[in-house]
Design a protein around this motif. Sequence first.
Motif, PDB file in Angstrom:
ATOM      1  N   VAL A  76       4.866   9.787  25.998  1.00  0.00           N
ATOM      2  CA  VAL A  76       4.663   8.400  26.376  1.00  0.00           C
ATOM      3  C   VAL A  76       5.860   7.567  25.934  1.00  0.00           C
ATOM      4  O   VAL A  76       6.560   7.906  24.965  1.00  0.00           O
ATOM      5  CB  VAL A  76       3.387   7.802  25.726  1.00  0.00           C
ATOM      6  N   ASN A  77       6.096   6.493  26.670  1.00  0.00           N
ATOM      7  CA  ASN A  77       7.053   5.484  26.238  1.00  0.00           C
ATOM      8  C   ASN A  77       6.278   4.343  25.595  1.00  0.00           C
ATOM      9  O   ASN A  77       5.313   3.826  26.171  1.00  0.00           O
ATOM     10  CB  ASN A  77       7.865   4.955  27.414  1.00  0.00           C
ATOM     11  N   VAL A  78       6.703   3.963  24.410  1.00  0.00           N
ATOM     12  CA  VAL A  78       6.055   2.874  23.688  1.00  0.00           C
ATOM     13  C   VAL A  78       7.064   1.757  23.509  1.00  0.00           C
ATOM     14  O   VAL A  78       8.157   1.971  22.964  1.00  0.00           O
ATOM     15  CB  VAL A  78       5.543   3.344  22.308  1.00  0.00           C
ATOM     16  N   VAL A  79       6.709   0.566  23.970  1.00  0.00           N
ATOM     17  CA  VAL A  79       7.572  -0.604  23.833  1.00  0.00           C
ATOM     18  C   VAL A  79       6.909  -1.551  22.839  1.00  0.00           C
ATOM     19  O   VAL A  79       5.789  -2.025  23.071  1.00  0.00           O
ATOM     20  CB  VAL A  79       7.795  -1.304  25.184  1.00  0.00           C
ATOM     21  N   ALA A  80       7.605  -1.818  21.728  1.00  0.00           N
ATOM     22  CA  ALA A  80       7.029  -2.638  20.664  1.00  0.00           C
ATOM     23  C   ALA A  80       7.883  -3.874  20.410  1.00  0.00           C
ATOM     24  O   ALA A  80       9.111  -3.849  20.572  1.00  0.00           O
ATOM     25  CB  ALA A  80       6.923  -1.822  19.384  1.00  0.00           C
ATOM     26  N   ASP A  81       7.216  -4.972  20.008  1.00  0.00           N
ATOM     27  CA  ASP A  81       7.945  -6.205  19.723  1.00  0.00           C
ATOM     28  C   ASP A  81       8.490  -6.241  18.304  1.00  0.00           C
ATOM     29  O   ASP A  81       9.209  -7.150  17.925  1.00  0.00           O
ATOM     30  CB  ASP A  81       7.054  -7.423  19.983  1.00  0.00           C
ATOM     31  N   LYS A  82       8.108  -5.237  17.487  1.00  0.00           N
ATOM     32  CA  LYS A  82       8.639  -5.142  16.134  1.00  0.00           C
ATOM     33  C   LYS A  82       8.412  -3.731  15.610  1.00  0.00           C
ATOM     34  O   LYS A  82       7.623  -2.959  16.174  1.00  0.00           O
ATOM     35  CB  LYS A  82       7.979  -6.164  15.218  1.00  0.00           C
ATOM     36  N   ALA A  83       9.097  -3.379  14.521  1.00  0.00           N
ATOM     37  CA  ALA A  83       8.938  -2.051  13.922  1.00  0.00           C
ATOM     38  C   ALA A  83       7.529  -1.923  13.335  1.00  0.00           C
ATOM     39  O   ALA A  83       7.008  -2.872  12.735  1.00  0.00           O
ATOM     40  CB  ALA A  83       9.987  -1.835  12.839  1.00  0.00           C
ATOM     41  N   LEU A  84       6.939  -0.759  13.535  1.00  0.00           N
ATOM     42  CA  LEU A  84       5.578  -0.545  13.049  1.00  0.00           C
ATOM     43  C   LEU A  84       5.283   0.945  12.967  1.00  0.00           C
ATOM     44  O   LEU A  84       6.060   1.779  13.448  1.00  0.00           O
ATOM     45  CB  LEU A  84       4.571  -1.230  13.974  1.00  0.00           C
ATOM     46  N   VAL A  85       4.159   1.245  12.337  1.00  0.00           N
ATOM     47  CA  VAL A  85       3.666   2.625  12.298  1.00  0.00           C
ATOM     48  C   VAL A  85       2.573   2.741  13.345  1.00  0.00           C
ATOM     49  O   VAL A  85       1.559   2.028  13.302  1.00  0.00           O
ATOM     50  CB  VAL A  85       3.121   2.992  10.910  1.00  0.00           C
ATOM     51  N   LEU A  86       2.763   3.620  14.315  1.00  0.00           N
ATOM     52  CA  LEU A  86       1.818   3.794  15.423  1.00  0.00           C
ATOM     53  C   LEU A  86       0.958   5.029  15.171  1.00  0.00           C
ATOM     54  O   LEU A  86       1.474   6.102  14.857  1.00  0.00           O
ATOM     55  CB  LEU A  86       2.591   3.959  16.733  1.00  0.00           C
ATOM     56  N   LEU A 106      -6.448  -3.399  14.802  1.00  0.00           N
ATOM     57  CA  LEU A 106      -5.166  -3.192  14.148  1.00  0.00           C
ATOM     58  C   LEU A 106      -4.015  -3.871  14.894  1.00  0.00           C
ATOM     59  O   LEU A 106      -2.985  -4.175  14.299  1.00  0.00           O
ATOM     60  CB  LEU A 106      -4.861  -1.695  14.046  1.00  0.00           C
ATOM     61  N   LYS A 107      -4.165  -4.092  16.176  1.00  0.00           N
ATOM     62  CA  LYS A 107      -3.010  -4.532  16.968  1.00  0.00           C
ATOM     63  C   LYS A 107      -3.034  -6.030  17.304  1.00  0.00           C
ATOM     64  O   LYS A 107      -2.305  -6.489  18.149  1.00  0.00           O
ATOM     65  CB  LYS A 107      -2.932  -3.730  18.264  1.00  0.00           C
ATOM     66  N   SER A 108      -3.897  -6.777  16.587  1.00  0.00           N
ATOM     67  CA  SER A 108      -4.031  -8.194  16.911  1.00  0.00           C
ATOM     68  C   SER A 108      -2.763  -8.989  16.604  1.00  0.00           C
ATOM     69  O   SER A 108      -2.551 -10.050  17.163  1.00  0.00           O
ATOM     70  CB  SER A 108      -5.208  -8.788  16.138  1.00  0.00           C
ATOM     71  N   ASP A 109      -1.925  -8.472  15.673  1.00  0.00           N
ATOM     72  CA  ASP A 109      -0.752  -9.229  15.274  1.00  0.00           C
ATOM     73  C   ASP A 109       0.534  -8.650  15.857  1.00  0.00           C
ATOM     74  O   ASP A 109       1.621  -8.890  15.354  1.00  0.00           O
ATOM     75  CB  ASP A 109      -0.660  -9.267  13.740  1.00  0.00           C
ATOM     76  N   ARG A 110       0.418  -7.835  16.928  1.00  0.00           N
ATOM     77  CA  ARG A 110       1.614  -7.228  17.493  1.00  0.00           C
ATOM     78  C   ARG A 110       1.423  -6.991  18.984  1.00  0.00           C
ATOM     79  O   ARG A 110       0.292  -6.922  19.466  1.00  0.00           O
ATOM     80  CB  ARG A 110       1.925  -5.908  16.798  1.00  0.00           C
ATOM     81  N   ILE A 145       3.523   7.750  13.827  1.00  0.00           N
ATOM     82  CA  ILE A 145       4.953   7.718  14.133  1.00  0.00           C
ATOM     83  C   ILE A 145       5.536   6.362  13.770  1.00  0.00           C
ATOM     84  O   ILE A 145       4.917   5.312  14.053  1.00  0.00           O
ATOM     85  CB  ILE A 145       5.199   7.980  15.643  1.00  0.00           C
ATOM     86  N   ASP A 146       6.717   6.371  13.157  1.00  0.00           N
ATOM     87  CA  ASP A 146       7.457   5.134  12.918  1.00  0.00           C
ATOM     88  C   ASP A 146       8.106   4.696  14.233  1.00  0.00           C
ATOM     89  O   ASP A 146       8.915   5.433  14.812  1.00  0.00           O
ATOM     90  CB  ASP A 146       8.541   5.350  11.857  1.00  0.00           C
ATOM     91  N   ASN A 166      10.525   3.307  22.799  1.00  0.00           N
ATOM     92  CA  ASN A 166      10.460   4.542  22.020  1.00  0.00           C
ATOM     93  C   ASN A 166       9.808   5.625  22.863  1.00  0.00           C
ATOM     94  O   ASN A 166       8.733   5.398  23.451  1.00  0.00           O
ATOM     95  CB  ASN A 166       9.604   4.362  20.762  1.00  0.00           C
ATOM     96  N   PHE A 167      10.414   6.811  22.932  1.00  0.00           N
ATOM     97  CA  PHE A 167       9.752   7.936  23.599  1.00  0.00           C
ATOM     98  C   PHE A 167       9.095   8.807  22.541  1.00  0.00           C
ATOM     99  O   PHE A 167       9.721   9.183  21.542  1.00  0.00           O
ATOM    100  CB  PHE A 167      10.754   8.776  24.400  1.00  0.00           C
ATOM    101  N   ILE A 168       7.816   9.122  22.768  1.00  0.00           N
ATOM    102  CA  ILE A 168       7.061   9.970  21.843  1.00  0.00           C
ATOM    103  C   ILE A 168       6.609  11.206  22.602  1.00  0.00           C
ATOM    104  O   ILE A 168       5.853  11.112  23.585  1.00  0.00           O
ATOM    105  CB  ILE A 168       5.844   9.229  21.275  1.00  0.00           C
ATOM    106  N   ALA A 169       7.089  12.371  22.185  1.00  0.00           N
ATOM    107  CA  ALA A 169       6.691  13.636  22.813  1.00  0.00           C
ATOM    108  C   ALA A 169       5.311  14.039  22.325  1.00  0.00           C
ATOM    109  O   ALA A 169       5.031  14.010  21.118  1.00  0.00           O
ATOM    110  CB  ALA A 169       7.717  14.717  22.487  1.00  0.00           C
TER     111      ALA A 169
END
Length: 371
Positions: free
Chosen positions: A323-333, A308-312, A346-347, A353-356
């Motif tokens: 966790v802290n999630v650092v993304a190069d574009k908006a996505l659904v995780l 799923l993550k080959s293009d991001r 999560i959007d 992004n911090f995700i509790a």
Amino acid sequence: LKASLQTLIEEAEQIDASVVAGALREPLATAISEAKSVKGETKAELENAIAELRKIVEEARLSISSMNALQAEINNAKTFLDAIREGEEKTKLAEGIAQAQFAYESSTSTVENIKDAATALSQLLLEIKKTAQPKEGTCFDMTEYLVNPSFENKTTGWSVSKVVSGWESFDTWSDRPAADGIFFVSLCYQNITSIDLYQEVKGLPAGNYSVSAALRNTDGPSFVTDQHIYASVNGKEYKSDALKEVSGDRNNNWYYFEITDVELAKDGVLRLGAKSSGTGSGTNGWFQADKFQLFYWGKKVADGISELKSDRAVGVFPANGGVNVVADKALVLTVYHINGVVARQIDVHTGSNFIALPKGCYIIEGKVVGI
């Protein structure tokens, strides 16, 4: 003629209308009613009544086999449905089963409608098997992907690579009990150095597989060498234990072997079969084989996520309470529990992004993260 008509009426009344194609149920009931009302004052009247009733009775009886075939497909699909993890595939299959059930019960379904419904459900099931994932601890029977797995169609689908000399015998037989069906395959050569019976399977979903089959040698223990089953993926070979003995009346007992944890990548080719070796002098190492089976145990969660993550580009970093999630574009995780069950979706926006998350172990973007 009156007696023949009465007998035919009684036979018609014994037909269970619920297992007759819907479009024939009312005509059958009408034909029985009309036959009962015939007074039989002339020969022609009786002959006509018999002909009319016999025609609908034969049509009704012929439809039963198609109805039974559709019911078998429905039952098979329901069993498979119970083994699928929650998701789009499960919803799609449930809808397909409902459509097939409607065709089975409908009062307007013709025999062609019933056949079409059975074909459609069978094709849908085959399609879903390529993408669905089994529940934890369960598997899908994928034996249908094998060609002639129990050798009921001679040696179709199977090849042999061998180092032998002298006379050769590679054929199917039915002179002894088979492990499945009527026939089994036998590979015997005058002088054996090595035998490799195999077929290659394509179009399988990526993930974990197991292979099983039955082997025996009916000549005696001195002819047993290292006969075993195997699977091979990209040059990596998985082997079962070797045949160690013979037993039973005329040495007819089959021994069952299994290979587990065979990992197949996306678009991979699975080679499976049976092998043995000999000294190059004599028939030691020959064997009989039957009942090859293939089972799919699902995809490793991390493997599924990596596709799923080959293009991001996503970075996942443990933090206090989440966790802290650092993304190069908006996505659904998607966050998975360690057993593969979806925990949250999560959007995520571009950047940090911090995700509790509650305490526990999770799989996020192919990484195991402890909170």
